[in-house]
Write a protein that holds these residues in place. Structure first.
Motif, mmCIF file in Angstrom:
data_model
loop_
_atom_site.group_PDB
_atom_site.id
_atom_site.type_symbol
_atom_site.label_atom_id
_atom_site.label_comp_id
_atom_site.label_asym_id
_atom_site.label_seq_id
_atom_site.Cartn_x
_atom_site.Cartn_y
_atom_site.Cartn_z
ATOM 1 N N ASP A 18 0.822 -1.284 -0.231
ATOM 2 C CA ASP A 18 -0.343 0.295 -0.042
ATOM 3 C C ASP A 18 1.196 1.064 0.745
ATOM 4 O O ASP A 18 -0.250 2.271 -0.105
ATOM 5 N N TRP A 19 2.251 1.831 -0.345
ATOM 6 C CA TRP A 19 2.692 2.350 -0.129
ATOM 7 C C TRP A 19 3.140 2.866 -1.530
ATOM 8 O O TRP A 19 2.855 1.994 -2.548
ATOM 9 N N SER A 20 3.375 4.566 -1.489
ATOM 10 C CA SER A 20 2.657 4.930 -2.526
ATOM 11 C C SER A 20 3.987 6.405 -2.434
ATOM 12 O O SER A 20 4.036 6.963 -1.280
ATOM 13 N N TRP A 21 4.850 6.313 -3.282
ATOM 14 C CA TRP A 21 6.176 7.415 -3.504
ATOM 15 C C TRP A 21 5.756 8.679 -4.049
ATOM 16 O O TRP A 21 6.082 9.331 -3.803
ATOM 17 N N GLU A 22 4.685 8.822 -4.510
ATOM 18 C CA GLU A 22 3.269 9.866 -4.736
ATOM 19 C C GLU A 22 3.895 10.767 -3.469
ATOM 20 O O GLU A 22 3.719 10.828 -2.670
ATOM 21 N N GLY A 23 4.597 12.281 -3.665
ATOM 22 C CA GLY A 23 5.171 13.106 -3.347
ATOM 23 C C GLY A 23 5.963 12.995 -2.082
ATOM 24 O O GLY A 23 6.131 13.892 -0.814
ATOM 25 N N ARG A 24 6.905 11.407 -2.040
ATOM 26 C CA ARG A 24 6.795 11.256 -0.535
ATOM 27 C C ARG A 24 8.422 11.672 -0.858
ATOM 28 O O ARG A 24 9.356 11.832 -1.746
ATOM 29 N N ARG A 25 9.127 12.398 0.276
ATOM 30 C CA ARG A 25 10.768 12.055 0.553
ATOM 31 C C ARG A 25 11.560 11.184 1.539
ATOM 32 O O ARG A 25 10.835 10.625 2.461
ATOM 33 N N ALA A 26 13.119 11.262 1.061
ATOM 34 C CA ALA A 26 13.543 9.757 1.523
ATOM 35 C C ALA A 26 14.814 10.176 1.364
ATOM 36 O O ALA A 26 15.301 10.952 0.375
ATOM 37 N N LEU A 27 15.397 9.312 2.722
ATOM 38 C CA LEU A 27 16.674 9.898 2.914
ATOM 39 C C LEU A 27 17.552 8.207 3.412
ATOM 40 O O LEU A 27 16.917 7.666 3.840
ATOM 41 N N ASP A 28 18.558 8.457 1.912
ATOM 42 C CA ASP A 28 19.400 7.179 2.450
ATOM 43 C C ASP A 28 20.527 7.810 3.352
ATOM 44 O O ASP A 28 21.535 8.346 2.683
ATOM 45 N N PHE A 29 20.440 7.349 4.464
ATOM 46 C CA PHE A 29 21.255 7.693 5.472
ATOM 47 C C PHE A 29 22.506 6.965 5.329
ATOM 48 O O PHE A 29 22.755 5.578 5.767
ATOM 49 N N GLY A 30 23.511 7.174 5.413
ATOM 50 C CA GLY A 30 25.406 6.299 4.484
ATOM 51 C C GLY A 30 25.298 5.722 3.194
ATOM 52 O O GLY A 30 25.125 4.352 2.838
ATOM 53 N N CYS A 31 24.475 6.861 2.287
ATOM 54 C CA CYS A 31 24.737 6.347 1.008
ATOM 55 C C CYS A 31 25.665 6.406 -0.177
ATOM 56 O O CYS A 31 25.537 5.392 -0.822
ATOM 57 N N GLY A 32 27.217 6.438 1.065
ATOM 58 C CA GLY A 32 28.177 5.234 -0.114
ATOM 59 C C GLY A 32 28.115 6.840 -1.131
ATOM 60 O O GLY A 32 27.972 7.628 -1.743
ATOM 61 N N SER A 33 28.757 5.679 -2.385
ATOM 62 C CA SER A 33 28.168 5.487 -3.286
ATOM 63 C C SER A 33 27.081 5.766 -4.276
ATOM 64 O O SER A 33 26.901 5.926 -5.367
ATOM 65 N N GLY A 34 25.925 5.940 -3.646
ATOM 66 C CA GLY A 34 25.042 5.361 -3.937
ATOM 67 C C GLY A 34 23.877 4.926 -4.788
ATOM 68 O O GLY A 34 23.341 4.219 -5.164
ATOM 69 N N ARG A 35 24.826 3.238 -4.174
ATOM 70 C CA ARG A 35 24.633 1.737 -3.975
ATOM 71 C C ARG A 35 23.316 1.846 -4.624
ATOM 72 O O ARG A 35 22.223 0.917 -5.015
ATOM 73 N N LEU A 36 22.218 1.977 -3.050
ATOM 74 C CA LEU A 36 21.401 2.002 -3.201
ATOM 75 C C LEU A 36 19.623 2.885 -3.607
ATOM 76 O O LEU A 36 18.915 3.237 -4.594
ATOM 77 N N LEU A 37 20.652 4.590 -3.490
ATOM 78 C CA LEU A 37 19.541 5.382 -3.821
ATOM 79 C C LEU A 37 20.300 5.037 -6.256
ATOM 80 O O LEU A 37 18.499 5.657 -6.282
ATOM 81 N N ARG A 38 20.754 4.473 -6.433
ATOM 82 C CA ARG A 38 20.404 4.250 -7.728
ATOM 83 C C ARG A 38 18.986 3.686 -8.399
ATOM 84 O O ARG A 38 18.554 3.987 -9.399
ATOM 85 N N GLN A 39 19.177 3.144 -7.335
ATOM 86 C CA GLN A 39 18.138 1.597 -7.335
ATOM 87 C C GLN A 39 16.622 3.146 -7.351
ATOM 88 O O GLN A 39 15.688 1.726 -7.840
ATOM 89 N N PHE A 40 16.234 4.124 -7.099
ATOM 90 C CA PHE A 40 15.829 4.919 -6.998
ATOM 91 C C PHE A 40 14.968 5.081 -7.597
ATOM 92 O O PHE A 40 14.086 6.579 -7.941
ATOM 93 N N ALA A 41 15.719 5.363 -9.361
ATOM 94 C CA ALA A 41 15.929 6.243 -10.178
ATOM 95 C C ALA A 41 14.450 6.199 -10.371
ATOM 96 O O ALA A 41 14.029 7.291 -11.089
ATOM 97 N N GLU A 42 13.759 5.113 -10.717
ATOM 98 C CA GLU A 42 12.421 5.352 -11.532
ATOM 99 C C GLU A 42 11.072 5.887 -10.249
ATOM 100 O O GLU A 42 10.651 6.825 -10.695
ATOM 101 N N GLU A 43 11.319 5.686 -9.381
ATOM 102 C CA GLU A 43 10.802 6.700 -8.455
ATOM 103 C C GLU A 43 10.695 7.855 -8.011
ATOM 104 O O GLU A 43 10.150 7.996 -7.628
#
Length: 130
Positions: free
Chosen positions: A48-73
């Motif tokens: 039921d989670w929706s990304w619409e209008g949300r803000r997310a923080l990758d704390f300890g993002c390093g070089s973007g290993r996880l962040l890059r996966q959210f390009a579509e979102e």
């Protein structure tokens, strides 16, 4: 907007800086672990989670290993990264922003550069194991 597979990979020294052995399959491991981390986050959020209008923080993002996966979102949500390592944060800013909204260098102690209550979700993959 770029898909995760279209985004550049960081230099090998930055990829290995997130706890991976610098072997011949470093790039594959980096991508697969990022995909697995995203799948775990999505599983915890539920259907039921929706990304619409949300803000997310990758704390300890390093070089973007996880962040890059959210390009579509990132088309409908705002993603940020935060890390102690200035080189990694600089790389994220220069190569993943956009689609990632931003990345900041944090200190070892609070506070972060963001106001209280700014994020709907904070992820901290592979932070407390260091």
């Amino acid at each position: 907007m770029a898909e995760p597979s279209e985004l550049p990979l960081p230099p090998r020294e930055l990829m290995s800086g997130v706890g991976l052995d610098p072997d011949d399959r470093l790039e594959i491991a980096y991508l697969l672990i990022g995909e697995d981390l995203k799948a775990r986050v999505m599983g915890l959020l539920g259907p039921d989670w929706s990304w619409e209008g949300r803000r997310a923080l990758d704390f300890g993002c390093g070089s973007g290993r996880l962040l890059r996966q959210f390009a579509e979102e990132a088309r409908v949500a705002e993603f940020h990264g935060s890390d102690l390592d200035e080189r990694m944060v600089s790389w994220v800013r220069e190569n993943l922003c956009p689609p990632i909204a931003g990345a900041e260098v944090n200190r070892e102690r609070p506070p972060l550069a963001y106001p209280d209550g700014h994020f709907d979700l904070v992820m901290a993959a592979s932070v407390f194991t260091h």
